[in-house]
Design an enzyme around this catalytic site. Sequence first.
Site, PDB file in Angstrom:
ATOM      1  N   GLY A  45       0.815  -1.215   0.000  1.00 42.99           N
ATOM      2  CA  GLY A  45       0.000   0.000   0.000  1.00 42.99           C
ATOM      3  C   GLY A  45       0.845   1.260   0.000  1.00 42.99           C
ATOM      4  O   GLY A  45       0.567   2.213  -0.727  1.00 42.99           O
ATOM      5  N   CYS A  46       1.883   1.252   0.801  1.00 44.90           N
ATOM      6  CA  CYS A  46       2.747   2.432   0.917  1.00 44.90           C
ATOM      7  C   CYS A  46       3.525   2.663  -0.378  1.00 44.90           C
ATOM      8  O   CYS A  46       3.724   3.807  -0.792  1.00 44.90           O
ATOM      9  CB  CYS A  46       3.702   2.271   2.092  1.00 44.90           C
ATOM     10  SG  CYS A  46       2.824   2.019   3.654  1.00 44.90           S
ATOM     11  N   THR A  47       3.927   1.577  -1.017  1.00 47.56           N
ATOM     12  CA  THR A  47       4.644   1.683  -2.282  1.00 47.56           C
ATOM     13  C   THR A  47       3.718   2.246  -3.361  1.00 47.56           C
ATOM     14  O   THR A  47       4.085   3.163  -4.095  1.00 47.56           O
ATOM     15  CB  THR A  47       5.206   0.307  -2.708  1.00 47.56           C
ATOM     16  OG1 THR A  47       6.085  -0.154  -1.674  1.00 47.56           O
ATOM     17  CG2 THR A  47       5.973   0.402  -4.016  1.00 47.56           C
TER      18      THR A  47
END
Length: 150
Positions: A45-47
């Site tokens: 998700g962060c990527t």
Amino acid sequence: MNTLKIGDTVPEFSTTDQDGNTVKLSDYKGKKLIVFFYPAANTPGCTAEACNLRDNYAALQEQGYELLGVSADSEKKQSNFKKKYDFPFPLLADVDKTVIETFGVWGLKKFMGREYDGIHRKTFVVDGDGKVTKVIDKVKTKDHAAQLLD
């Protein structure tokens, strides 16, 4: 958890980026600043979120925005994350959670029935006087820039 709201003035903060440089809120005086908080570098998700901001970086800059990504990861982890995906903006290694607590994004989270403390994925837009002008609570990781661009 006392999260900053629209109209709040962000208290001055200081921490280091992925290369160990000191970054302070006052460095961005007079500029529009997007501060996005993410739970952990190199997670799916962060990527997706950071890559979406990277891909729309020129458009964000055209509207006068500077960006800062923040998590509690170490400088080394942030550095690897930045290099791997070629992010054009600094990633703050807020290991002691100074910035995270300043914005009030640390708190209880629930995931698959478990409860634990962690970083809430939130984004704040701060004007040149250090006031919060926008808060995005429900970040669309794959389409985050669209939530910021007017």
